[in-house]
Scaffold this motif. Structure first.
Motif, PDB file in Angstrom:
ATOM      1  N   ALA A 145     -24.595  32.621  69.242  1.00  0.00           N
ATOM      2  CA  ALA A 145     -24.006  31.728  68.322  1.00  0.00           C
ATOM      3  C   ALA A 145     -22.657  31.889  67.795  1.00  0.00           C
ATOM      4  CB  ALA A 145     -25.051  31.183  67.280  1.00  0.00           C
ATOM      5  N   LEU A 146     -22.538  33.304  67.088  1.00  0.00           N
ATOM      6  CA  LEU A 146     -21.361  33.798  66.548  1.00  0.00           C
ATOM      7  C   LEU A 146     -20.148  33.893  67.661  1.00  0.00           C
ATOM      8  CD1 LEU A 146     -22.408  36.740  64.244  1.00  0.00           C
ATOM      9  CD2 LEU A 146     -21.340  34.416  63.352  1.00  0.00           C
ATOM     10  N   ALA A 147     -20.695  34.163  68.724  1.00  0.00           N
ATOM     11  CA  ALA A 147     -19.658  34.319  70.057  1.00  0.00           C
ATOM     12  C   ALA A 147     -19.090  32.681  70.221  1.00  0.00           C
ATOM     13  CB  ALA A 147     -20.475  34.995  71.144  1.00  0.00           C
ATOM     14  N   SER A 148     -19.928  31.839  70.363  1.00  0.00           N
ATOM     15  CA  SER A 148     -19.617  30.458  70.683  1.00  0.00           C
ATOM     16  C   SER A 148     -18.362  29.926  69.448  1.00  0.00           C
ATOM     17  CB  SER A 148     -20.673  29.768  70.588  1.00  0.00           C
ATOM     18  OG  SER A 148     -21.337  29.309  69.505  1.00  0.00           O
ATOM     19  N   VAL A 149     -18.861  30.366  68.250  1.00  0.00           N
ATOM     20  CA  VAL A 149     -18.024  30.139  67.125  1.00  0.00           C
ATOM     21  C   VAL A 149     -16.565  30.701  67.320  1.00  0.00           C
ATOM     22  CG1 VAL A 149     -17.553  29.877  64.649  1.00  0.00           C
ATOM     23  CG2 VAL A 149     -19.781  29.411  65.745  1.00  0.00           C
ATOM     24  N   ARG A 150     -16.675  32.160  67.545  1.00  0.00           N
ATOM     25  CA  ARG A 150     -15.480  32.626  67.758  1.00  0.00           C
ATOM     26  C   ARG A 150     -14.567  32.113  69.108  1.00  0.00           C
ATOM     27  NH1 ARG A 150     -18.761  37.608  68.094  1.00  0.00           N
ATOM     28  NH2 ARG A 150     -19.137  38.501  65.843  1.00  0.00           N
ATOM     29  N   ASN A 151     -15.311  31.889  70.110  1.00  0.00           N
ATOM     30  CA  ASN A 151     -14.466  30.984  71.144  1.00  0.00           C
ATOM     31  C   ASN A 151     -13.892  29.586  70.579  1.00  0.00           C
ATOM     32  OD1 ASN A 151     -15.034  33.162  72.977  1.00  0.00           O
ATOM     33  ND2 ASN A 151     -16.865  32.199  73.722  1.00  0.00           N
ATOM     34  N   GLN A 152     -14.524  29.014  69.539  1.00  0.00           N
ATOM     35  CA  GLN A 152     -14.099  27.625  69.174  1.00  0.00           C
ATOM     36  C   GLN A 152     -12.891  27.762  68.390  1.00  0.00           C
ATOM     37  OE1 GLN A 152     -17.506  25.564  67.731  1.00  0.00           O
ATOM     38  NE2 GLN A 152     -18.308  25.470  69.580  1.00  0.00           N
ATOM     39  N   VAL A 153     -12.899  28.650  67.809  1.00  0.00           N
ATOM     40  CA  VAL A 153     -11.811  28.971  66.426  1.00  0.00           C
ATOM     41  C   VAL A 153     -11.165  30.049  66.648  1.00  0.00           C
ATOM     42  CG1 VAL A 153     -11.541  29.549  63.837  1.00  0.00           C
ATOM     43  CG2 VAL A 153     -13.657  28.299  64.640  1.00  0.00           C
ATOM     44  N   THR A 154      -9.697  29.772  66.647  1.00  0.00           N
ATOM     45  CA  THR A 154      -8.608  30.934  66.948  1.00  0.00           C
ATOM     46  C   THR A 154      -8.417  31.487  65.768  1.00  0.00           C
ATOM     47  OG1 THR A 154      -6.845  29.370  66.349  1.00  0.00           O
ATOM     48  CG2 THR A 154      -7.534  29.329  68.400  1.00  0.00           C
ATOM     49  N   ASP A 155      -7.740  32.874  65.802  1.00  0.00           N
ATOM     50  CA  ASP A 155      -7.616  33.882  64.770  1.00  0.00           C
ATOM     51  C   ASP A 155      -6.754  33.131  63.904  1.00  0.00           C
ATOM     52  OD1 ASP A 155      -9.169  35.689  66.175  1.00  0.00           O
ATOM     53  OD2 ASP A 155      -7.600  36.606  66.898  1.00  0.00           O
ATOM     54  N   ALA A 157      -6.592  29.979  62.741  1.00  0.00           N
ATOM     55  CA  ALA A 157      -7.462  29.004  62.076  1.00  0.00           C
ATOM     56  C   ALA A 157      -7.640  29.538  60.767  1.00  0.00           C
ATOM     57  CB  ALA A 157      -8.220  28.452  62.731  1.00  0.00           C
ATOM     58  N   GLY A 158      -8.082  30.892  60.762  1.00  0.00           N
ATOM     59  CA  GLY A 158      -8.814  31.495  59.380  1.00  0.00           C
ATOM     60  C   GLY A 158     -10.151  31.270  59.162  1.00  0.00           C
ATOM     61  N   THR A 159     -10.420  32.134  57.925  1.00  0.00           N
ATOM     62  CA  THR A 159     -11.806  32.410  57.742  1.00  0.00           C
ATOM     63  C   THR A 159     -12.435  31.025  57.266  1.00  0.00           C
ATOM     64  OG1 THR A 159     -11.429  34.427  57.100  1.00  0.00           O
ATOM     65  CG2 THR A 159     -13.510  33.560  56.084  1.00  0.00           C
ATOM     66  N   TRP A 160     -11.869  30.163  56.725  1.00  0.00           N
ATOM     67  CA  TRP A 160     -12.505  29.051  56.164  1.00  0.00           C
ATOM     68  C   TRP A 160     -12.891  27.903  57.383  1.00  0.00           C
ATOM     69  CZ3 TRP A 160     -15.083  27.372  52.380  1.00  0.00           C
ATOM     70  CH2 TRP A 160     -15.447  26.141  52.197  1.00  0.00           C
ATOM     71  N   GLN A 161     -12.221  28.007  58.506  1.00  0.00           N
ATOM     72  CA  GLN A 161     -12.359  27.223  59.593  1.00  0.00           C
ATOM     73  C   GLN A 161     -13.371  27.711  60.444  1.00  0.00           C
ATOM     74  OE1 GLN A 161     -11.368  24.386  60.555  1.00  0.00           O
ATOM     75  NE2 GLN A 161      -9.610  24.240  58.967  1.00  0.00           N
ATOM     76  N   PHE A 162     -13.542  29.161  60.438  1.00  0.00           N
ATOM     77  CA  PHE A 162     -14.520  29.811  61.045  1.00  0.00           C
ATOM     78  C   PHE A 162     -16.069  29.608  60.370  1.00  0.00           C
ATOM     79  CE2 PHE A 162     -17.661  33.443  61.781  1.00  0.00           C
ATOM     80  CZ  PHE A 162     -17.397  33.731  63.190  1.00  0.00           C
ATOM     81  N   VAL A 163     -16.117  29.680  58.963  1.00  0.00           N
ATOM     82  CA  VAL A 163     -17.114  29.433  58.062  1.00  0.00           C
ATOM     83  C   VAL A 163     -17.705  27.766  58.510  1.00  0.00           C
ATOM     84  CG1 VAL A 163     -18.032  29.234  55.769  1.00  0.00           C
ATOM     85  CG2 VAL A 163     -16.807  30.961  56.512  1.00  0.00           C
ATOM     86  N   THR A 164     -16.904  27.228  58.297  1.00  0.00           N
ATOM     87  CA  THR A 164     -17.000  25.603  58.740  1.00  0.00           C
ATOM     88  C   THR A 164     -17.921  25.415  59.909  1.00  0.00           C
ATOM     89  OG1 THR A 164     -14.973  24.909  57.303  1.00  0.00           O
ATOM     90  CG2 THR A 164     -16.182  23.267  58.899  1.00  0.00           C
ATOM     91  N   ARG A 165     -17.491  25.973  61.068  1.00  0.00           N
ATOM     92  CA  ARG A 165     -17.731  25.955  62.281  1.00  0.00           C
ATOM     93  C   ARG A 165     -19.421  26.648  62.452  1.00  0.00           C
ATOM     94  NH1 ARG A 165     -15.488  22.898  66.573  1.00  0.00           N
ATOM     95  NH2 ARG A 165     -13.220  22.552  65.815  1.00  0.00           N
ATOM     96  N   ALA A 166     -19.505  27.917  61.718  1.00  0.00           N
ATOM     97  CA  ALA A 166     -20.561  28.542  61.490  1.00  0.00           C
ATOM     98  C   ALA A 166     -21.786  27.824  61.227  1.00  0.00           C
ATOM     99  CB  ALA A 166     -20.415  29.828  61.335  1.00  0.00           C
TER     100      ALA A 166
END
Length: 182
Positions: A145-155, A157-166
């Motif tokens: 699941a973390l890997a799929s979020v990493r694939n969706q969010v680019t570097d 985009a930042g931490t907040w976008q990563f958290v939102t998707r996760a």
């Protein structure tokens, strides 16, 4: 400040339960800053980011603490150790247990603290009383699941976008979990 203590599994419980018997050693002290002087762009970030950054710092520090176990994971080294009766034994260092309450279990697994989903299976709060057996929430599921979020969010985009998707997957948004690779 969080402390990480270490003990051996072959120490008798009557000895290990008494602090005066020195059955534990201090392995690490992990900082827990408040990030009071850090400013964020939105009110939601202002409210949530200090906790997110604290948990990411915890996982980063624990990753450093657990690095020797990660290195010996492929080929465990044997160490000479003296057992409680005074005999020399060959031992291999393994992580056998991690004592934690439910909130800390969720934090260690990288699961969202706000959801009431089960940390052991993929059931949600609404389906807890469902008689059907639910799929297990394994370490592989969490890492995938973390890997799929990493694939969706680019570097960028930042931490907040990563958290939102996760959070959409029930994860907390910690980018690298300390137990990854063990």
């Amino acid at each position: 400040m969080h402390v990480v203590l270490l003990t051996l599994g072959n120490i008798r419980k009557s000895v290990r339960r008494k602090l005066s018997r020195n059955a534990y050693i201090l392995l690490a002290e992990i900082p827990s800053p408040k990030f009071e002087n850090t400013r964020f762009s939105t009110a939601a970030e202002e409210r949530d980011m200090p906790g997110i950054l604290r948990r990411q710092l915890f996982h980063e520090c624990m990753s450093i603490v657990l690095e020797p176990l990660r290195q010996s994971n492929n080929s465990p080294k044997l160490y000479a150790a003296v057992d409680p009766e005074g005999y020399n034994r060959k031992c291999a260092a393994i992580l056998a247990g991690w004592i934690a309450d439910m909130e800390e279990v969720r934090s260690i697994l990288g699961l969202s603290l706000s959801s009431s989903a089960c940390p052991k299976c993929l059931t949600s709060h609404q389906t807890l009383d469902d008689p059907c057996e639910q799929e297990a929430r394994t370490s592989e599921w969490i890492l995938d699941a973390l890997a799929s979020v990493r694939n969706q969010v680019t570097d960028a985009a930042g931490t907040w976008q990563f958290v939102t998707r996760a959070k959409e997957l029930g994860l907390f948004g910690i980018e690298k979990l300390c137990w990854e690779g063990l």
